[in-house]
Design a protein around this motif. Structure first.
Motif, PDB file in Angstrom:
ATOM      1  N   SER A 133       0.848  -1.176   0.000  1.00  0.00           N
ATOM      2  CA  SER A 133       0.000   0.000   0.000  1.00  0.00           C
ATOM      3  C   SER A 133       0.889   1.233   0.000  1.00  0.00           C
ATOM      4  CB  SER A 133      -0.898  -0.031   1.237  1.00  0.00           C
ATOM      5  OG  SER A 133      -1.562   1.178   1.404  1.00  0.00           O
ATOM      6  N   TYR A 134       0.288   2.411  -0.217  1.00  0.00           N
ATOM      7  CA  TYR A 134       1.055   3.657  -0.171  1.00  0.00           C
ATOM      8  C   TYR A 134       1.624   3.888   1.222  1.00  0.00           C
ATOM      9  CZ  TYR A 134      -1.265   4.702  -4.564  1.00  0.00           C
ATOM     10  OH  TYR A 134      -1.730   4.641  -5.837  1.00  0.00           O
ATOM     11  N   SER A 135       0.902   3.459   2.233  1.00  0.00           N
ATOM     12  CA  SER A 135       1.333   3.695   3.596  1.00  0.00           C
ATOM     13  C   SER A 135       2.137   2.538   4.187  1.00  0.00           C
ATOM     14  CB  SER A 135       0.107   3.970   4.482  1.00  0.00           C
ATOM     15  OG  SER A 135      -0.778   2.881   4.444  1.00  0.00           O
ATOM     16  N   GLY A 136       2.424   1.521   3.389  1.00  0.00           N
ATOM     17  CA  GLY A 136       3.204   0.395   3.876  1.00  0.00           C
ATOM     18  C   GLY A 136       2.583  -0.921   3.439  1.00  0.00           C
ATOM     19  N   MET A 137       2.823  -1.945   4.231  1.00  0.00           N
ATOM     20  CA  MET A 137       2.310  -3.277   3.928  1.00  0.00           C
ATOM     21  C   MET A 137       1.077  -3.552   4.781  1.00  0.00           C
ATOM     22  SD  MET A 137       4.525  -4.333   1.729  1.00  0.00           S
ATOM     23  CE  MET A 137       4.870  -6.040   1.605  1.00  0.00           C
ATOM     24  N   ILE A 138       0.064  -4.154   4.151  1.00  0.00           N
ATOM     25  CA  ILE A 138      -1.155  -4.542   4.850  1.00  0.00           C
ATOM     26  C   ILE A 138      -1.165  -6.058   4.930  1.00  0.00           C
ATOM     27  CG2 ILE A 138      -3.666  -4.493   4.809  1.00  0.00           C
ATOM     28  CD1 ILE A 138      -3.387  -1.982   2.953  1.00  0.00           C
ATOM     29  N   SER A 139      -1.207  -6.568   6.130  1.00  0.00           N
ATOM     30  CA  SER A 139      -1.228  -8.021   6.330  1.00  0.00           C
ATOM     31  C   SER A 139      -2.594  -8.400   6.894  1.00  0.00           C
ATOM     32  CB  SER A 139      -0.119  -8.413   7.298  1.00  0.00           C
ATOM     33  OG  SER A 139      -0.146  -9.795   7.517  1.00  0.00           O
ATOM     34  N   LYS A 140      -3.279  -9.336   6.210  1.00  0.00           N
ATOM     35  CA  LYS A 140      -4.627  -9.733   6.617  1.00  0.00           C
ATOM     36  C   LYS A 140      -4.753 -11.255   6.537  1.00  0.00           C
ATOM     37  CE  LYS A 140      -7.732  -6.816   6.757  1.00  0.00           C
ATOM     38  NZ  LYS A 140      -8.337  -6.290   7.949  1.00  0.00           N
ATOM     39  N   PRO A 141      -5.630 -11.830   7.379  1.00  0.00           N
ATOM     40  CA  PRO A 141      -5.932 -13.260   7.237  1.00  0.00           C
ATOM     41  C   PRO A 141      -6.659 -13.501   5.927  1.00  0.00           C
ATOM     42  CG  PRO A 141      -7.335 -12.261   8.907  1.00  0.00           C
ATOM     43  CD  PRO A 141      -6.348 -11.224   8.494  1.00  0.00           C
ATOM     44  N   ALA A 142      -6.434 -14.654   5.316  1.00  0.00           N
ATOM     45  CA  ALA A 142      -7.020 -14.934   4.015  1.00  0.00           C
ATOM     46  C   ALA A 142      -7.496 -16.375   3.938  1.00  0.00           C
ATOM     47  CB  ALA A 142      -6.002 -14.658   2.912  1.00  0.00           C
ATOM     48  N   ALA A 143      -8.516 -16.566   3.113  1.00  0.00           N
ATOM     49  CA  ALA A 143      -9.045 -17.903   2.814  1.00  0.00           C
ATOM     50  C   ALA A 143      -9.202 -17.993   1.309  1.00  0.00           C
ATOM     51  CB  ALA A 143     -10.381 -18.108   3.510  1.00  0.00           C
ATOM     52  N   SER A 144      -9.204 -19.202   0.802  1.00  0.00           N
ATOM     53  CA  SER A 144      -9.359 -19.415  -0.636  1.00  0.00           C
ATOM     54  C   SER A 144     -10.816 -19.219  -1.028  1.00  0.00           C
ATOM     55  CB  SER A 144      -8.892 -20.813  -1.011  1.00  0.00           C
ATOM     56  OG  SER A 144      -9.148 -21.043  -2.381  1.00  0.00           O
ATOM     57  N   TYR A 145     -11.047 -18.439  -2.067  1.00  0.00           N
ATOM     58  CA  TYR A 145     -12.404 -18.178  -2.553  1.00  0.00           C
ATOM     59  C   TYR A 145     -13.016 -19.431  -3.172  1.00  0.00           C
ATOM     60  CZ  TYR A 145     -16.191 -15.657  -4.914  1.00  0.00           C
ATOM     61  OH  TYR A 145     -17.416 -15.213  -5.336  1.00  0.00           O
ATOM     62  N   GLU A 146     -12.165 -20.266  -3.771  1.00  0.00           N
ATOM     63  CA  GLU A 146     -12.633 -21.482  -4.466  1.00  0.00           C
ATOM     64  C   GLU A 146     -12.372 -22.751  -3.664  1.00  0.00           C
ATOM     65  OE1 GLU A 146     -10.237 -20.897  -7.940  1.00  0.00           O
ATOM     66  OE2 GLU A 146     -11.824 -19.788  -8.959  1.00  0.00           O
ATOM     67  N   ASN A 147     -12.006 -22.610  -2.377  1.00  0.00           N
ATOM     68  CA  ASN A 147     -11.687 -23.742  -1.502  1.00  0.00           C
ATOM     69  C   ASN A 147     -10.587 -24.637  -2.080  1.00  0.00           C
ATOM     70  OD1 ASN A 147     -13.302 -23.151   0.697  1.00  0.00           O
ATOM     71  ND2 ASN A 147     -15.092 -24.132  -0.206  1.00  0.00           N
ATOM     72  N   THR A 148      -9.569 -24.018  -2.636  1.00  0.00           N
ATOM     73  CA  THR A 148      -8.400 -24.757  -3.120  1.00  0.00           C
ATOM     74  C   THR A 148      -7.181 -24.273  -2.337  1.00  0.00           C
ATOM     75  OG1 THR A 148      -7.996 -23.098  -4.833  1.00  0.00           O
ATOM     76  CG2 THR A 148      -9.307 -25.018  -5.461  1.00  0.00           C
ATOM     77  N   GLU A 149      -6.171 -25.115  -2.248  1.00  0.00           N
ATOM     78  CA  GLU A 149      -4.961 -24.730  -1.533  1.00  0.00           C
ATOM     79  C   GLU A 149      -4.168 -23.740  -2.371  1.00  0.00           C
ATOM     80  OE1 GLU A 149      -0.859 -26.823  -0.232  1.00  0.00           O
ATOM     81  OE2 GLU A 149      -2.697 -27.753   0.567  1.00  0.00           O
ATOM     82  N   ILE A 150      -3.641 -22.719  -1.708  1.00  0.00           N
ATOM     83  CA  ILE A 150      -2.799 -21.718  -2.365  1.00  0.00           C
ATOM     84  C   ILE A 150      -1.468 -21.715  -1.632  1.00  0.00           C
ATOM     85  CG2 ILE A 150      -2.540 -19.287  -2.970  1.00  0.00           C
ATOM     86  CD1 ILE A 150      -5.615 -19.066  -2.900  1.00  0.00           C
ATOM     87  N   ALA A 151      -0.414 -21.997  -2.369  1.00  0.00           N
ATOM     88  CA  ALA A 151       0.918 -22.127  -1.769  1.00  0.00           C
ATOM     89  C   ALA A 151       1.441 -20.774  -1.307  1.00  0.00           C
ATOM     90  CB  ALA A 151       1.875 -22.730  -2.787  1.00  0.00           C
ATOM     91  N   GLY A 152       2.206 -20.808  -0.247  1.00  0.00           N
ATOM     92  CA  GLY A 152       2.858 -19.600   0.239  1.00  0.00           C
ATOM     93  C   GLY A 152       3.834 -19.078  -0.796  1.00  0.00           C
ATOM     94  N   GLY A 153       3.926 -17.768  -0.919  1.00  0.00           N
ATOM     95  CA  GLY A 153       4.817 -17.149  -1.893  1.00  0.00           C
ATOM     96  C   GLY A 153       4.157 -16.877  -3.223  1.00  0.00           C
ATOM     97  N   SER A 154       2.949 -17.390  -3.448  1.00  0.00           N
ATOM     98  CA  SER A 154       2.286 -17.155  -4.738  1.00  0.00           C
ATOM     99  C   SER A 154       1.482 -15.864  -4.701  1.00  0.00           C
ATOM    100  CB  SER A 154       1.391 -18.344  -5.104  1.00  0.00           C
ATOM    101  OG  SER A 154       0.405 -18.522  -4.124  1.00  0.00           O
ATOM    102  N   GLU A 155       1.324 -15.270  -5.876  1.00  0.00           N
ATOM    103  CA  GLU A 155       0.542 -14.043  -5.983  1.00  0.00           C
ATOM    104  C   GLU A 155      -0.935 -14.391  -6.012  1.00  0.00           C
ATOM    105  OE1 GLU A 155       1.627 -11.227  -8.939  1.00  0.00           O
ATOM    106  OE2 GLU A 155       3.730 -11.222  -8.366  1.00  0.00           O
ATOM    107  N   VAL A 156      -1.723 -13.542  -5.338  1.00  0.00           N
ATOM    108  CA  VAL A 156      -3.162 -13.783  -5.255  1.00  0.00           C
ATOM    109  C   VAL A 156      -3.914 -12.507  -5.606  1.00  0.00           C
ATOM    110  CG1 VAL A 156      -2.980 -15.620  -3.524  1.00  0.00           C
ATOM    111  CG2 VAL A 156      -3.198 -13.251  -2.785  1.00  0.00           C
ATOM    112  N   LEU A 157      -5.174 -12.691  -5.955  1.00  0.00           N
ATOM    113  CA  LEU A 157      -6.075 -11.587  -6.271  1.00  0.00           C
ATOM    114  C   LEU A 157      -7.207 -11.612  -5.254  1.00  0.00           C
ATOM    115  CD1 LEU A 157      -6.953  -9.324  -8.259  1.00  0.00           C
ATOM    116  CD2 LEU A 157      -8.203 -11.094  -9.511  1.00  0.00           C
ATOM    117  N   VAL A 158      -7.460 -10.483  -4.609  1.00  0.00           N
ATOM    118  CA  VAL A 158      -8.519 -10.398  -3.603  1.00  0.00           C
ATOM    119  C   VAL A 158      -9.854 -10.266  -4.323  1.00  0.00           C
ATOM    120  CG1 VAL A 158      -9.430  -9.103  -1.637  1.00  0.00           C
ATOM    121  CG2 VAL A 158      -6.956  -9.287  -1.967  1.00  0.00           C
ATOM    122  N   ILE A 159     -10.748 -11.216  -4.070  1.00  0.00           N
ATOM    123  CA  ILE A 159     -12.065 -11.220  -4.694  1.00  0.00           C
ATOM    124  C   ILE A 159     -13.098 -10.554  -3.796  1.00  0.00           C
ATOM    125  CG2 ILE A 159     -13.911 -12.693  -5.605  1.00  0.00           C
ATOM    126  CD1 ILE A 159     -11.391 -12.663  -7.313  1.00  0.00           C
TER     127      ILE A 159
END
Length: 176
Positions: A133-159
């Motif tokens: 973000s402009y003001s720094g990094m935003i860290s938030k808890p996340a879950a998969s939108y499609e109930n699939t595993e998402i590996a750490g380090g991969s880029e994601v899109l917030v739905i």
């Protein structure tokens, strides 16, 4: 020249001190009076106080330094104050009002942004995503939108964002 039994220099000086004190009070308690500026449009309290300050300072200086007629000094001071007030409005107040209000964000504004999974997001569990973000990094808890595993380090899109949790999908650039 005298007005109300006082010299005009004294009146200018009193106006200057009163407008200076009112300006300081407005700086401290301006949020209370902010609605007045919105309701009246161009008659913002800052502009009124600035006009009085410019007018009284100009009049006082011209009375002390020159030997012009007091009526002429009033006219000159009013013109100078009006010009300075317009310049203050155009070059300071208008740009400040259209500037970004803060560097904060809303959860709704995170939708559609890209981030990076820093903790693996399991199929029916939670991980963690970081978004720049402009003001720094935003860290938030996340879950998969499609109930699939998402590996750490991969880029994601917030739905979607629900209850403070980002629902994300793996980001696949379409132009590679």
């Amino acid at each position: 020249m005298t007005l109300f039994g006082m010299s005009i220099e004294t009146i200018y000086l009193i106006l200057l001190v009163v407008s200076g004190v009112l300006t300081i009070l407005y700086l401290l308690f301006g949020d209370v009076l902010e609605g007045i500026g919105e309701a009246t449009g161009f008659l913002h309290p800052v502009l009124i106080l600035a006009f009085i300050t410019f007018f009284s300072a100009g009049g006082y200086i011209l009375e002390k330094v020159t030997s012009l007629n007091s009526i002429l000094i009033i006219v000159i001071s009013a013109i100078i104050a009006a010009i300075l007030d317009v310049l203050l409005n155009i070059f300071v107040l208008v740009p400040m009002s259209s500037a970004e209000q803060s560097l904060s964000y809303t959860e709704k504004s995170l939708e559609g942004r890209m981030g990076k999974a820093i903790i693996t997001i399991p199929q029916n569990g939670f991980g963690e995503v970081v978004i720049e973000s402009y003001s720094g990094m935003i860290s938030k808890p996340a879950a998969s939108y499609e109930n699939t595993e998402i590996a750490g380090g991969s880029e994601v899109l917030v739905i979607e964002v629900r209850d403070g949790v980002l629902y994300v999908i793996p980001y696949k650039p379409s132009f590679t």
